[in-house]
Write a protein that holds these residues in place. Structure first.
Motif, short mmCIF file in Angstrom:
data_model
loop_
_atom_site.label_atom_id
_atom_site.label_comp_id
_atom_site.label_asym_id
_atom_site.label_seq_id
_atom_site.Cartn_x
_atom_site.Cartn_y
_atom_site.Cartn_z
N ALA A 33 0.25 -1.50 0.02
CA ALA A 33 0.01 -0.22 -0.33
C ALA A 33 0.76 1.62 0.16
N PHE A 34 1.96 1.40 0.52
CA PHE A 34 2.94 2.42 0.67
C PHE A 34 3.38 2.62 -0.76
N SER A 35 3.65 2.19 -1.50
CA SER A 35 4.35 2.34 -3.27
C SER A 35 3.22 2.37 -3.43
N ARG A 87 -11.75 8.26 -1.37
CA ARG A 87 -12.43 6.61 -1.28
C ARG A 87 -12.24 5.67 -2.24
N GLN A 88 -12.44 6.20 -3.65
CA GLN A 88 -11.66 4.63 -5.06
C GLN A 88 -10.16 4.77 -4.05
N LEU A 89 -9.35 5.73 -4.38
CA LEU A 89 -8.02 5.06 -3.56
C LEU A 89 -7.76 3.59 -2.81
N PRO A 94 -5.03 -3.76 -0.49
CA PRO A 94 -5.01 -4.41 0.53
C PRO A 94 -6.21 -3.61 1.86
N GLU A 95 -7.10 -4.59 2.29
CA GLU A 95 -7.83 -4.02 3.34
C GLU A 95 -6.39 -3.80 4.79
N ASN A 96 -5.63 -4.71 4.86
CA ASN A 96 -5.13 -5.24 6.42
C ASN A 96 -3.60 -4.62 5.87
N GLU A 97 -3.39 -3.98 4.57
CA GLU A 97 -2.59 -3.26 4.58
C GLU A 97 -2.70 -1.50 4.72
#
Length: 205
Positions: A33-35, A87-89, A94-97
Protein backbone atom coordinates in the motif's frame (compact mmCIF):
# COMPACT_ATOMS: atom_id res chain seq x y z
CA UNK A 1 36.73 -24.85 32.66
CA UNK A 2 33.74 -26.50 30.92
CA UNK A 3 31.43 -24.48 33.21
CA UNK A 4 33.26 -21.28 32.26
CA UNK A 5 32.88 -22.03 28.53
CA UNK A 6 29.21 -22.85 28.98
CA UNK A 7 28.73 -19.54 30.78
CA UNK A 8 30.47 -17.67 27.95
CA UNK A 9 28.23 -19.36 25.38
CA UNK A 10 25.13 -18.36 27.36
CA UNK A 11 26.35 -14.75 27.52
CA UNK A 12 26.95 -14.69 23.74
CA UNK A 13 23.51 -16.19 23.13
CA UNK A 14 21.90 -13.52 25.35
CA UNK A 15 23.73 -10.68 23.60
CA UNK A 16 22.72 -12.06 20.23
CA UNK A 17 19.09 -12.23 21.31
CA UNK A 18 19.23 -8.58 22.34
CA UNK A 19 20.21 -7.45 18.85
CA UNK A 20 17.62 -5.62 16.73
CA UNK A 21 14.79 -8.01 15.94
CA UNK A 22 13.59 -8.57 12.38
CA UNK A 23 10.67 -6.27 11.71
CA UNK A 24 11.91 -3.44 13.95
CA UNK A 25 13.31 -1.70 10.88
CA UNK A 26 10.46 -0.86 8.50
CA UNK A 27 11.04 -0.24 4.78
CA UNK A 28 8.78 0.85 1.92
CA UNK A 29 8.85 -2.73 0.62
CA UNK A 30 7.18 -4.05 3.78
CA UNK A 31 3.73 -2.86 2.65
CA UNK A 32 2.51 -2.73 -0.95
CA UNK A 33 0.00 0.00 0.00
CA UNK A 34 2.95 2.33 0.63
CA UNK A 35 4.10 2.13 -2.99
CA UNK A 36 0.54 2.30 -4.32
CA UNK A 37 -0.13 5.51 -2.37
CA UNK A 38 3.10 7.08 -3.61
CA UNK A 39 2.29 6.11 -7.21
CA UNK A 40 -1.17 7.64 -6.76
CA UNK A 41 0.35 10.93 -5.54
CA UNK A 42 2.99 10.86 -8.27
CA UNK A 43 0.22 10.70 -10.87
CA UNK A 44 -1.42 13.82 -9.40
CA UNK A 45 1.85 15.74 -9.37
CA UNK A 46 2.82 14.62 -12.88
CA UNK A 47 -0.56 15.69 -14.25
CA UNK A 48 -0.05 19.15 -12.80
CA UNK A 49 3.62 19.53 -13.76
CA UNK A 50 3.85 17.97 -17.25
CA UNK A 51 6.94 19.98 -18.20
CA UNK A 52 9.06 18.93 -15.19
CA UNK A 53 10.77 15.55 -15.45
CA UNK A 54 12.71 15.59 -12.16
CA UNK A 55 10.56 14.17 -9.36
CA UNK A 56 11.69 16.36 -6.46
CA UNK A 57 11.49 19.54 -8.57
CA UNK A 58 8.01 18.58 -9.78
CA UNK A 59 6.85 18.03 -6.21
CA UNK A 60 8.27 21.32 -5.00
CA UNK A 61 6.62 23.19 -7.86
CA UNK A 62 3.33 21.44 -7.12
CA UNK A 63 3.59 22.13 -3.38
CA UNK A 64 4.45 25.78 -4.03
CA UNK A 65 1.15 26.12 -5.86
CA UNK A 66 -1.23 24.12 -3.64
CA UNK A 67 0.03 24.48 -0.06
CA UNK A 68 -0.59 28.25 0.25
CA UNK A 69 -4.17 27.71 -0.98
CA UNK A 70 -4.76 24.91 1.53
CA UNK A 71 -3.41 27.06 4.35
CA UNK A 72 -5.42 30.13 3.39
CA UNK A 73 -8.74 28.39 2.78
CA UNK A 74 -8.44 25.23 4.88
CA UNK A 75 -9.58 23.31 1.80
CA UNK A 76 -7.51 20.15 1.45
CA UNK A 77 -9.20 19.28 -1.85
CA UNK A 78 -6.84 21.87 -3.35
CA UNK A 79 -4.27 19.08 -3.08
CA UNK A 80 -6.12 17.14 -5.79
CA UNK A 81 -7.49 14.67 -3.22
CA UNK A 82 -11.14 15.00 -2.23
CA UNK A 83 -13.46 12.58 -0.45
CA UNK A 84 -14.44 10.75 -3.66
CA UNK A 85 -10.87 10.37 -4.94
CA UNK A 86 -9.68 9.24 -1.51
CA UNK A 87 -12.42 6.62 -1.26
CA UNK A 88 -11.58 5.28 -4.74
CA UNK A 89 -7.94 4.90 -3.70
CA UNK A 90 -8.76 3.20 -0.39
CA UNK A 91 -11.09 0.71 -2.10
CA UNK A 92 -8.20 -0.45 -4.31
CA UNK A 93 -5.79 -1.08 -1.40
CA UNK A 94 -5.62 -4.39 0.50
CA UNK A 95 -7.60 -3.87 3.70
CA UNK A 96 -4.98 -5.41 5.98
CA UNK A 97 -2.24 -3.21 4.50
CA UNK A 98 -4.32 -0.04 4.69
CA UNK A 99 -4.92 -0.81 8.36
CA UNK A 100 -1.15 -0.67 8.91
CA UNK A 101 -1.53 3.05 8.18
CA UNK A 102 -5.02 3.94 9.39
CA UNK A 103 -7.73 2.64 11.65
CA UNK A 104 -10.61 2.63 9.18
CA UNK A 105 -14.25 3.03 10.21
CA UNK A 106 -17.58 3.45 8.44
CA UNK A 107 -19.54 5.30 11.14
CA UNK A 108 -18.87 8.43 13.15
CA UNK A 109 -20.70 9.58 16.27
CA UNK A 110 -20.79 13.33 16.93
CA UNK A 111 -22.85 16.12 18.47
CA UNK A 112 -25.14 17.63 15.83
CA UNK A 113 -25.83 21.33 16.13
CA UNK A 114 -28.93 20.87 13.97
CA UNK A 115 -30.74 18.50 16.33
CA UNK A 116 -28.79 19.35 19.51
CA UNK A 117 -27.88 15.76 20.36
CA UNK A 118 -25.33 13.09 19.57
CA UNK A 119 -26.00 11.27 16.33
CA UNK A 120 -24.37 8.54 14.30
CA UNK A 121 -23.69 8.98 10.62
CA UNK A 122 -22.57 6.51 8.00
CA UNK A 123 -19.13 7.77 7.02
CA UNK A 124 -17.22 5.31 4.82
CA UNK A 125 -13.46 5.45 5.23
CA UNK A 126 -13.41 7.69 8.25
CA UNK A 127 -9.79 7.23 9.32
CA UNK A 128 -7.52 7.81 12.28
CA UNK A 129 -3.80 7.10 12.24
CA UNK A 130 -2.60 3.73 13.50
CA UNK A 131 0.29 4.69 15.77
CA UNK A 132 1.18 1.00 16.21
CA UNK A 133 1.18 0.17 12.50
CA UNK A 134 3.88 -0.14 9.86
CA UNK A 135 3.55 3.49 8.73
CA UNK A 136 4.40 4.71 12.23
CA UNK A 137 7.23 2.18 12.26
CA UNK A 138 8.55 3.55 8.98
CA UNK A 139 8.55 7.08 10.38
CA UNK A 140 10.42 5.84 13.46
CA UNK A 141 13.02 4.22 11.20
CA UNK A 142 13.45 7.45 9.19
CA UNK A 143 13.56 9.59 12.34
CA UNK A 144 17.08 8.42 13.12
CA UNK A 145 18.48 10.25 10.10
CA UNK A 146 16.09 13.13 9.48
CA UNK A 147 15.32 15.83 12.12
CA UNK A 148 12.16 17.03 10.36
CA UNK A 149 10.64 13.53 10.31
CA UNK A 150 11.81 12.96 13.90
CA UNK A 151 9.86 16.04 15.02
CA UNK A 152 6.80 15.00 12.98
CA UNK A 153 6.93 11.44 14.36
CA UNK A 154 7.40 12.58 17.96
CA UNK A 155 4.46 14.97 17.74
CA UNK A 156 2.25 12.32 16.11
CA UNK A 157 3.05 9.76 18.79
CA UNK A 158 2.54 12.23 21.64
CA UNK A 159 -0.78 13.38 20.17
CA UNK A 160 -1.91 9.91 19.14
CA UNK A 161 -2.91 11.38 15.79
CA UNK A 162 -1.68 13.51 12.91
CA UNK A 163 -2.03 16.76 14.80
CA UNK A 164 -2.40 20.36 13.59
CA UNK A 165 1.34 20.71 14.21
CA UNK A 166 2.02 17.85 11.78
CA UNK A 167 -0.24 19.41 9.15
CA UNK A 168 1.47 22.76 9.63
CA UNK A 169 4.92 21.21 9.24
CA UNK A 170 4.02 19.50 5.97
CA UNK A 171 2.16 22.47 4.49
CA UNK A 172 4.66 25.16 5.52
CA UNK A 173 8.03 23.42 5.69
CA UNK A 174 7.64 20.86 2.90
CA UNK A 175 10.95 22.02 1.42
CA UNK A 176 12.63 20.14 4.27
CA UNK A 177 11.38 16.89 2.77
CA UNK A 178 13.36 15.10 0.07
CA UNK A 179 10.74 14.35 -2.58
CA UNK A 180 13.19 12.22 -4.53
CA UNK A 181 12.73 9.76 -1.63
CA UNK A 182 9.49 7.72 -1.91
CA UNK A 183 9.27 7.49 1.90
CA UNK A 184 9.12 11.29 2.14
CA UNK A 185 6.45 11.41 -0.57
CA UNK A 186 4.50 8.82 1.43
CA UNK A 187 4.63 10.97 4.58
CA UNK A 188 3.18 13.93 2.67
CA UNK A 189 0.42 11.88 1.04
CA UNK A 190 -0.65 10.04 4.20
CA UNK A 191 -0.91 13.42 5.91
CA UNK A 192 -3.32 14.64 3.22
CA UNK A 193 -5.25 11.35 3.16
CA UNK A 194 -5.80 11.53 6.92
CA UNK A 195 -8.10 14.54 6.50
CA UNK A 196 -11.70 13.38 6.85
CA UNK A 197 -14.59 14.98 5.01
CA UNK A 198 -16.10 17.91 6.91
CA UNK A 199 -19.50 17.36 8.52
CA UNK A 200 -21.30 20.69 8.35
CA UNK A 201 -23.49 20.34 11.45
CA UNK A 202 -20.80 18.77 13.61
CA UNK A 203 -20.10 20.35 17.00
CA UNK A 204 -16.67 21.99 16.97
CA UNK A 205 -14.76 22.18 20.28
Amino acid sequence: MPIFYSFCILILFFLNACQEKPGDHIDMEDNSAFSAIVAFQDSIVNANTPDIDVTDLAYLHFMDSVCPMILSKGDFSQSGINAIVRRQLFEKLPENELEEIFHVGDTIEYFSMDVKRRVKKYFPYYVTININGQFAGLLETMSDEHPFISKYYTNMMESGTISPTCYGMVLRDYDQLDFSNPSHRLLYTVTILSVNETIKDRFVH
